[in-house]
Write a protein that holds these residues in place. Structure first.
Motif, PDB file in Angstrom:
ATOM      1  N   GLU A 155       0.813  -1.218   0.000  1.00 27.25           N
ATOM      2  CA  GLU A 155       0.000   0.000   0.000  1.00 27.25           C
ATOM      3  C   GLU A 155       0.848   1.271   0.000  1.00 27.25           C
ATOM      4  O   GLU A 155       0.412   2.318  -0.491  1.00 27.25           O
ATOM      5  CB  GLU A 155      -0.937   0.007   1.218  1.00 27.25           C
ATOM      6  CG  GLU A 155      -2.095  -0.963   1.124  1.00 27.25           C
ATOM      7  CD  GLU A 155      -1.735  -2.364   1.580  1.00 27.25           C
ATOM      8  OE1 GLU A 155      -2.659  -3.187   1.734  1.00 27.25           O
ATOM      9  OE2 GLU A 155      -0.531  -2.647   1.782  1.00 27.25           O
ATOM     10  N   ASP A 209       3.561   1.697  -1.672  1.00 30.15           N
ATOM     11  CA  ASP A 209       4.137   1.932  -3.007  1.00 30.15           C
ATOM     12  C   ASP A 209       3.470   3.120  -3.684  1.00 30.15           C
ATOM     13  O   ASP A 209       4.129   3.897  -4.394  1.00 30.15           O
ATOM     14  CB  ASP A 209       3.956   0.693  -3.897  1.00 30.15           C
ATOM     15  CG  ASP A 209       4.803  -0.497  -3.441  1.00 30.15           C
ATOM     16  OD1 ASP A 209       5.612  -0.316  -2.512  1.00 30.15           O
ATOM     17  OD2 ASP A 209       4.617  -1.585  -4.007  1.00 30.15           O
ATOM     18  N   VAL A 210       2.183   3.278  -3.481  1.00 29.47           N
ATOM     19  CA  VAL A 210       1.402   4.305  -4.165  1.00 29.47           C
ATOM     20  C   VAL A 210       1.883   5.704  -3.798  1.00 29.47           C
ATOM     21  O   VAL A 210       1.785   6.641  -4.605  1.00 29.47           O
ATOM     22  CB  VAL A 210      -0.100   4.149  -3.818  1.00 29.47           C
ATOM     23  CG1 VAL A 210      -0.935   5.236  -4.475  1.00 29.47           C
ATOM     24  CG2 VAL A 210      -0.591   2.766  -4.240  1.00 29.47           C
ATOM     25  N   ARG A 221      -1.614  -5.454   6.898  1.00 24.71           N
ATOM     26  CA  ARG A 221      -2.754  -4.865   6.180  1.00 24.71           C
ATOM     27  C   ARG A 221      -3.280  -3.637   6.910  1.00 24.71           C
ATOM     28  O   ARG A 221      -3.583  -2.619   6.288  1.00 24.71           O
ATOM     29  CB  ARG A 221      -3.875  -5.903   6.007  1.00 24.71           C
ATOM     30  CG  ARG A 221      -3.583  -6.979   4.989  1.00 24.71           C
ATOM     31  CD  ARG A 221      -4.853  -7.696   4.558  1.00 24.71           C
ATOM     32  NE  ARG A 221      -5.553  -8.309   5.671  1.00 24.71           N
ATOM     33  CZ  ARG A 221      -5.317  -9.544   6.115  1.00 24.71           C
ATOM     34  NH1 ARG A 221      -4.380 -10.283   5.537  1.00 24.71           N
ATOM     35  NH2 ARG A 221      -6.014 -10.043   7.123  1.00 24.71           N
ATOM     36  N   GLY A 265      -0.924  -0.857   6.488  1.00 24.33           N
ATOM     37  CA  GLY A 265      -0.994  -0.357   5.123  1.00 24.33           C
ATOM     38  C   GLY A 265      -2.141   0.600   4.889  1.00 24.33           C
ATOM     39  O   GLY A 265      -2.054   1.486   4.021  1.00 24.33           O
ATOM     40  N   ARG A 266      -3.202   0.458   5.657  1.00 26.53           N
ATOM     41  CA  ARG A 266      -4.349   1.356   5.499  1.00 26.53           C
ATOM     42  C   ARG A 266      -3.997   2.809   5.825  1.00 26.53           C
ATOM     43  O   ARG A 266      -4.667   3.735   5.361  1.00 26.53           O
ATOM     44  CB  ARG A 266      -5.501   0.897   6.393  1.00 26.53           C
ATOM     45  CG  ARG A 266      -6.136  -0.423   5.987  1.00 26.53           C
ATOM     46  CD  ARG A 266      -7.284  -0.749   6.931  1.00 26.53           C
ATOM     47  NE  ARG A 266      -7.866  -2.053   6.653  1.00 26.53           N
ATOM     48  CZ  ARG A 266      -8.875  -2.585   7.337  1.00 26.53           C
ATOM     49  NH1 ARG A 266      -9.394  -1.907   8.353  1.00 26.53           N
ATOM     50  NH2 ARG A 266      -9.348  -3.775   7.034  1.00 26.53           N
ATOM     51  N   ALA A 300      -1.588   4.432   4.761  1.00 33.64           N
ATOM     52  CA  ALA A 300      -0.960   5.086   3.611  1.00 33.64           C
ATOM     53  C   ALA A 300      -1.913   6.049   2.916  1.00 33.64           C
ATOM     54  O   ALA A 300      -1.476   7.005   2.268  1.00 33.64           O
ATOM     55  CB  ALA A 300      -0.455   4.032   2.618  1.00 33.64           C
ATOM     56  N   GLY A 301      -3.212   5.823   3.039  1.00 28.54           N
ATOM     57  CA  GLY A 301      -4.191   6.668   2.367  1.00 28.54           C
ATOM     58  C   GLY A 301      -4.478   7.971   3.091  1.00 28.54           C
ATOM     59  O   GLY A 301      -5.207   8.824   2.563  1.00 28.54           O
TER      60      GLY A 301
END
Length: 270
Positions: A41, A43-44, A101, A104-105, A107-108
């Motif tokens: 996640e 990477d974006v 996971r 990773g959330r 990252a937004g």
């Protein structure tokens, strides 16, 4: 003789439990895009973070995350923040993918907003306003309640705060209601259980929760100070509030009648 009347006996048990705490010091570290263990996640947003089990002693490990959370570098703040989320969900290792996971959330979430909020939370914590810092953290991603907000505060100030997660909250409630307590559980019921529920809350109960968490932190700090005055060695030298909390967690976990999976690292609430 009861623990409530004899602090020495209670402190001996706290010392034993504190030395036995073994939740793994796991976090994320900066890696490269070729690392197959990286959390995709990120990477974006042009970052590469991957899990690592630290070999640091807990105070050094905590300080490494605290420095990230307090950084002027947005990427470092992201790293430290995602590390707290990962650590909180990791458990004894069987939840590593789930923890990744959840980390990773984050990252937004806007990086500049995250850095601003962490600066403000750190400012409150450094001023001793642990409860205010706690409830401010409720608005951050993957937080939402005392459980994970208190983890964040504890990484910022382990000398004066401690996690108040669901396992401790429910464990103290069970202890208070039990009619078959050990002497040490009598001490816990007297010292912590009557009011610990006031520190548990969500966005809908900020005022009460902030005051309750401040009281939780003050009590942990008081016990740490008394342990040091009584010349009881802590897990890493002098006792800190976080060390007392972890000893309490260990005691409550040991007292649970429900069978737990193997391993000493079970901490997540989910």
């Amino acid at each position: 003789m009861t623990y409530a009347k004899d602090k020495t006996a209670a402190f001996e048990e706290l010392q034993r439990l504190g030395m036995a705490y073994s939740y793994p010091p796991v976090r994320l570290h900066t890696t490269n895009t070729d690392d197959t263990n990286r959390i995709a996640e990120f990477d974006v947003i042009g970052l590469a973070f991957a899990p690592i089990v630290s070999m640091m002693a807990y105070p050094v490990f905590e300080e490494s995350i605290s420095q990230d959370l307090r950084s002027n570098d947005v990427a470092r703040v992201r790293l430290g923040y995602a590390s707290v989320v990962f650590w909180g969900h990791y458990g004894d290792g069987n939840r590593a993918k789930f923890a990744a996971r959840r980390a990773g959330r984050t990252a937004g979430f806007d990086g500049n907003t995250l850095q601003h909020e962490m600066t403000e939370i750190a400012r409150l914590v450094d001023a001793g306003a642990y409860g205010q810092g706690l409830v401010r953290a409720f608005g951050l991603p993957e937080i939402g309640s005392t459980s994970f907000a208190s983890k964040l505060i504890t990484f910022l100030a382990p000398h004066a705060s401690g996690v108040l997660d669901l396992q401790i909250y429910e464990g103290l409630a069970r202890t208070a209601l039990s009619d078959r307590r050990s002497p040490f559980e009598d001490w816990l019921a007297e010292e912590f259980a009557p009011w610990a529920w006031t520190g548990w809350g969500t966005r809908s109960s900020k005022g009460r929760t902030a005051a309750g968490f401040d009281r939780w932190c003050a009590k942990l700090t008081e016990v740490a100070r008394d342990l040091n005055a009584a010349k009881f060695d802590g897990p890493f030298g002098d006792w800190r509030a976080a060390d007392v909390e972890r000893a309490i967690y260990r005691a409550l976990r040991n007292s649970r009648t429900r069978k737990q999976p193997n391993g000493d690292g079970i901490r997540p609430d989910e």
